[in-house]
Design a protein around this motif. Sequence first.
Motif, PDB file in Angstrom:
ATOM      1  N   TYR A   1     -90.253 -32.870 -16.305  1.00  0.00           N
ATOM      2  CA  TYR A   1     -89.588 -33.029 -17.589  1.00  0.00           C
ATOM      3  C   TYR A   1     -90.149 -32.043 -18.614  1.00  0.00           C
ATOM      4  O   TYR A   1     -91.218 -31.467 -18.417  1.00  0.00           O
ATOM      5  CB  TYR A   1     -89.723 -34.457 -18.120  1.00  0.00           C
ATOM      6  CG  TYR A   1     -91.144 -34.948 -18.332  1.00  0.00           C
ATOM      7  CD1 TYR A   1     -91.819 -34.677 -19.519  1.00  0.00           C
ATOM      8  CD2 TYR A   1     -91.803 -35.695 -17.351  1.00  0.00           C
ATOM      9  CE1 TYR A   1     -93.114 -35.128 -19.730  1.00  0.00           C
ATOM     10  CE2 TYR A   1     -93.103 -36.148 -17.557  1.00  0.00           C
ATOM     11  CZ  TYR A   1     -93.755 -35.865 -18.744  1.00  0.00           C
ATOM     12  OH  TYR A   1     -95.032 -36.308 -18.950  1.00  0.00           O
TER      13      TYR A   1
ATOM     14  N   PRO B   1    -100.339 -39.046 -13.838  1.00  0.00           N
ATOM     15  CA  PRO B   1     -99.250 -39.944 -14.228  1.00  0.00           C
ATOM     16  C   PRO B   1     -99.824 -41.169 -14.943  1.00  0.00           C
ATOM     17  O   PRO B   1    -100.897 -41.646 -14.579  1.00  0.00           O
ATOM     18  CB  PRO B   1     -98.601 -40.345 -12.898  1.00  0.00           C
ATOM     19  CG  PRO B   1     -99.553 -39.946 -11.831  1.00  0.00           C
ATOM     20  CD  PRO B   1    -100.437 -38.880 -12.383  1.00  0.00           C
TER      21      PRO B   1
ATOM     22  N   TYR C   1     -93.941 -48.124 -21.475  1.00  0.00           N
ATOM     23  CA  TYR C   1     -93.312 -46.818 -21.252  1.00  0.00           C
ATOM     24  C   TYR C   1     -93.910 -46.242 -19.973  1.00  0.00           C
ATOM     25  O   TYR C   1     -95.125 -46.079 -19.855  1.00  0.00           O
ATOM     26  CB  TYR C   1     -93.577 -45.885 -22.444  1.00  0.00           C
ATOM     27  CG  TYR C   1     -92.805 -44.600 -22.362  1.00  0.00           C
ATOM     28  CD1 TYR C   1     -91.606 -44.435 -23.048  1.00  0.00           C
ATOM     29  CD2 TYR C   1     -93.272 -43.543 -21.582  1.00  0.00           C
ATOM     30  CE1 TYR C   1     -90.884 -43.254 -22.960  1.00  0.00           C
ATOM     31  CE2 TYR C   1     -92.560 -42.360 -21.493  1.00  0.00           C
ATOM     32  CZ  TYR C   1     -91.372 -42.221 -22.187  1.00  0.00           C
ATOM     33  OH  TYR C   1     -90.663 -41.039 -22.087  1.00  0.00           O
ATOM     34  N   ASP C   2     -93.036 -45.929 -19.011  1.00  0.00           N
ATOM     35  CA  ASP C   2     -93.479 -45.585 -17.654  1.00  0.00           C
ATOM     36  C   ASP C   2     -93.778 -44.121 -17.370  1.00  0.00           C
ATOM     37  O   ASP C   2     -94.673 -43.818 -16.599  1.00  0.00           O
ATOM     38  CB  ASP C   2     -92.377 -45.985 -16.657  1.00  0.00           C
ATOM     39  CG  ASP C   2     -92.564 -47.405 -16.190  1.00  0.00           C
ATOM     40  OD1 ASP C   2     -93.709 -47.844 -16.197  1.00  0.00           O
ATOM     41  OD2 ASP C   2     -91.554 -48.052 -15.841  1.00  0.00           O
ATOM     42  N   ASP C   3     -92.972 -43.233 -17.954  1.00  0.00           N
ATOM     43  CA  ASP C   3     -92.988 -41.849 -17.447  1.00  0.00           C
ATOM     44  C   ASP C   3     -93.878 -40.903 -18.225  1.00  0.00           C
ATOM     45  O   ASP C   3     -93.496 -39.778 -18.503  1.00  0.00           O
ATOM     46  CB  ASP C   3     -91.561 -41.288 -17.451  1.00  0.00           C
ATOM     47  CG  ASP C   3     -90.621 -42.212 -16.740  1.00  0.00           C
ATOM     48  OD1 ASP C   3     -91.018 -42.723 -15.690  1.00  0.00           O
ATOM     49  OD2 ASP C   3     -89.498 -42.433 -17.246  1.00  0.00           O
TER      50      ASP C   3
ATOM     51  N   HIS D   1     -97.750 -38.923 -18.989  1.00  0.00           N
ATOM     52  CA  HIS D   1     -98.910 -38.339 -18.290  1.00  0.00           C
ATOM     53  C   HIS D   1    -100.061 -38.197 -19.274  1.00  0.00           C
ATOM     54  O   HIS D   1     -99.828 -37.919 -20.454  1.00  0.00           O
ATOM     55  CB  HIS D   1     -98.578 -36.940 -17.740  1.00  0.00           C
ATOM     56  CG  HIS D   1     -97.711 -36.957 -16.525  1.00  0.00           C
ATOM     57  ND1 HIS D   1     -96.341 -37.066 -16.603  1.00  0.00           N
ATOM     58  CD2 HIS D   1     -98.020 -36.895 -15.200  1.00  0.00           C
ATOM     59  CE1 HIS D   1     -95.843 -37.066 -15.367  1.00  0.00           C
ATOM     60  NE2 HIS D   1     -96.837 -36.965 -14.501  1.00  0.00           N
TER      61      HIS D   1
ATOM     62  N   ALA E   1     -95.245 -37.061 -22.893  1.00  0.00           N
ATOM     63  CA  ALA E   1     -94.094 -37.786 -22.344  1.00  0.00           C
ATOM     64  C   ALA E   1     -92.826 -37.050 -22.755  1.00  0.00           C
ATOM     65  O   ALA E   1     -92.855 -36.247 -23.695  1.00  0.00           O
ATOM     66  CB  ALA E   1     -94.071 -39.207 -22.901  1.00  0.00           C
TER      67      ALA E   1
ATOM     68  N   ASP F   1    -100.992 -43.320  -9.944  1.00  0.00           N
ATOM     69  CA  ASP F   1     -99.715 -43.779  -9.377  1.00  0.00           C
ATOM     70  C   ASP F   1     -99.746 -45.268  -9.148  1.00  0.00           C
ATOM     71  O   ASP F   1    -100.763 -45.812  -8.717  1.00  0.00           O
ATOM     72  CB  ASP F   1     -99.452 -43.077  -8.045  1.00  0.00           C
ATOM     73  CG  ASP F   1     -98.945 -41.673  -8.282  1.00  0.00           C
ATOM     74  OD1 ASP F   1     -98.074 -41.509  -9.156  1.00  0.00           O
ATOM     75  OD2 ASP F   1     -99.430 -40.757  -7.600  1.00  0.00           O
TER      76      ASP F   1
END
Length: 235
Positions: free
Chosen positions: A131, A178, A189-191, A193, A211, A233
């Motif tokens: 991203y 991650p 919020y998951d995504d 780093h 993010a 992870d």
Amino acid sequence: MSVIAESAVGHDELAVLKLLALEGGLEGDVKISCSHLADRLDASNQTASRRLQRLESADLLERDTVSDGQWVQVTETGERTLRAEYEDYRRIFETDAQVALEGTVTSGMGEGRHYISLSGYQRQFEERLGYEPFPGTLNVDLREDSVRRRSAMASLEPVPIDGWESEERTYGPAVCYPAMIETADGEVYDDAHTIAPERTHHDDDQLEVIAPDKLREELGLEDGDHVTVSVGDRE
Ligand SMILES: Cc1cc2nc3c(=O)[nH]c(=O)nc-3n(C[C@H](O)[C@H](O)[C@H](O)COP(=O)(O)O)c2cc1C
Ligand SMILES: Nc1ccn([C@@H]2O[C@H](COP(=O)(O)OP(=O)(O)O)[C@@H](O)[C@H]2O)c(=O)n1
Ligand SMILES: [Mg+2]
């Protein structure tokens, strides 16, 4: 004095501290006798007594002696010492586990925005993280125990970001992991780093998070808000 006291605490004393914790010494006072301890340690009464004394001098243990034994309690410093051992074992046995770090949202120097926007980094973020990050880093002021726990991230699989150069100067490498962020209200919020630039003005107590979105808006965060950042992870 404190140096002498600290140096007197070695693996033998730690083993005693662990034993006392197993008998309930973290939750409150436990009553023990030196002969019981000596039995458990397979050592003499004098040895057991000496180890307790050393633990007490190093402020790892509090004692209150009564006629038929003593009440002991593991101190906060004692608990921290045991936890450090525990983290070591975690690193040995739990590769790729998540590391949960806690802290509060804080403002930095306003430099994150500049670095994250540079094309030499952007290219790599898109390729390796999948991203285009919001231009900036969300800075989290880590709690003391999380600063120590941060070293456990070394057992996780990093996403390396390479250093590069423009015509004017060189830019340093960075390491990403991650990460998932959870607010005190339980919003997740998951995504995201974490990103640790090799060249930075911050110490270990600052965790920087990137993010695709502006996390302050997505999660309604303000300076001083408590967050948990789970790094690594999900299993
Ligand atoms: C991807 C990235 C690369 C960086 N590279 C450098 C660098 O080459 N030299 C440097 O002095 N700081 C570098 N920094 C660190 C920033 O100067 C700063 O210490 C840090 O990101 C915190 O900024 P903030 O307080 O504005 O959030 C980099 C930061 C990021 C996020
Ligand atoms: N994914 C991100 C990255 C940064 N930010 C915020 O965006 C602003 C710009 O980031 P920055 O790193 O340049 O600024 P500071 O962290 O130095 O305050 C800051 O308020 C960050 O907290 C965010 O909300 N979500
Ligand atoms: Mg920042």
